[in-house]
Motif scaffolding. Structure first.
Motif: not given
Length: 133
Positions: A1-11, A13-18
């Motif tokens: 799952m990717a989230f974008s930060s407020h003012d940066d275009d930096e992505v 990412s977190e590992m899904n452990v489920t």
């Protein structure tokens, strides 16, 4: 799952452990189910017998050296020569005779060493040296 930060275009990412947890739980269940099946024990119906008396256990002989350098077996005092003869006799009567050696902490080492040598010469193999905790 990717989230974008407020003012940066930096992505981010977190590992899904489920899915990892799901796989580990399935493996745990498989091991729990198969572990009892992996024993190689042979089931035998043993015959029944009459009661058997337990083997007789003998108390060990206590050899003591007091602060004055006197030798004792139990509570009876012996000279060094008599001590060795008594130990030989005890060994002849019971080859598996166990002995506990205890000596006063103030007695000279040579006196205790003589008692240990007498035990060795008598043929007694089971010797325990008693100390205080």
């Amino acid at each position: 799952m990717a989230f974008s930060s407020h003012d940066d275009d930096e992505v981010l990412s977190e590992m899904n452990v489920t899915p990892l947890v799901d796989v580990m739980l399935v493996l745990l269940v498989v091991f729990i189910v198969t572990a009892p099946l992996m024993t190689n024990a042979v089931h035998v119906n043993l015959p029944k017998t009459g009661a058997v008396a337990p083997p007789e256990t003998k108390e060990p002989m206590v050899v003591s050296v007091d602060a004055d350098g006197a030798y004792f077996i139990g509570k009876k005092e012996y000279s060094f020569e008599d001590l060795e003869q008594a130990l030989v006799q005890a060994h002849d009567e019971n080859p598996d005779q166990a002995v506990q050696l205890q000596a006063d902490e103030g007695v000279e080492y040579g006196t205790v060493a003589k008692a240990m040598a007498a035990l060795e010469r008598s043929g007694i193999q089971k010797v325990a040296v008693l100390t205080q905790q």
